[in-house]
Design an enzyme around this catalytic site. Sequence first.
Site, PDB file in Angstrom:
ATOM      1  N   ASP A  31       0.982  -1.146  -0.050  1.00  0.00           N
ATOM      2  CA  ASP A  31       0.035  -0.006  -0.045  1.00  0.00           C
ATOM      3  C   ASP A  31       0.983   1.420   0.057  1.00  0.00           C
ATOM      4  O   ASP A  31       0.740   2.109   0.823  1.00  0.00           O
ATOM      5  CB  ASP A  31      -1.021   0.194   1.116  1.00  0.00           C
ATOM      6  CG  ASP A  31      -2.060   1.226   0.916  1.00  0.00           C
ATOM      7  OD1 ASP A  31      -2.382   1.343  -0.270  1.00  0.00           O
ATOM      8  OD2 ASP A  31      -2.645   1.297   2.040  1.00  0.00           O
ATOM      9  N   ILE A  32       1.940   1.301  -0.676  1.00  0.00           N
ATOM     10  CA  ILE A  32       2.593   2.389  -1.097  1.00  0.00           C
ATOM     11  C   ILE A  32       1.819   3.514  -1.668  1.00  0.00           C
ATOM     12  O   ILE A  32       1.274   3.301  -2.872  1.00  0.00           O
ATOM     13  CB  ILE A  32       4.122   2.387  -1.891  1.00  0.00           C
ATOM     14  CG1 ILE A  32       4.847   0.980  -1.366  1.00  0.00           C
ATOM     15  CG2 ILE A  32       4.828   3.366  -2.212  1.00  0.00           C
ATOM     16  CD1 ILE A  32       5.496   1.558  -0.038  1.00  0.00           C
TER      17      ILE A  32
END
Length: 189
Positions: A31-32
């Site tokens: 979940d960058i």
Amino acid sequence: MGTKGIKIAVATAKGVANLLHDCVPPIIHRDIKSTNILLDEEYEEKVSDFRVARVSEISSRGSEFSCFAGTHGYSAPELPYTSRVTDKTDVYSFGVVLLELVNGRKPIEEGYGEGKYLVYWASTHLNDKGSVLNILDQRVVSDLVRDDMVKVLRISSLCTTKLSNLLASMKKVVKMLNLNLEHLVFKQL
């Protein structure tokens, strides 16, 4: 986007590369995104929100996870169709963050045309120099930083290509961004 923006991008890339290449076993964040990159009072970056991160098998094939994770607009296009997650998942997401940095817009919004995705919209403009300049954030682009912004844009395109096997590694992304940072620092002296 000046030296501070590049420094933040380089530091974030190093952090993600550390998770993917230096941890044993590797850690895939999954979940960058820009809101998961926090800055302290001295603009030092911290990657946050490891709720969906997973320890990866040490395998070039990646790891299988039972549920889709990540944020729409930052997730690699193949994720909804596979349960296999690799380091390229985070490379793609980081590429979207770089694109946001040089463009100043969100990864999904009206006005991009077909699909409403920044990555798709930008990819349709990358082959024409005049069109490439239209991708850049017109509020901050100037003669001084235009070429550097285009370089970062090109790096983001290496991170967001549709075919995951063609994506750059995070180590390569760090090297490319470091070269850009060295150029910026030298140019300001």
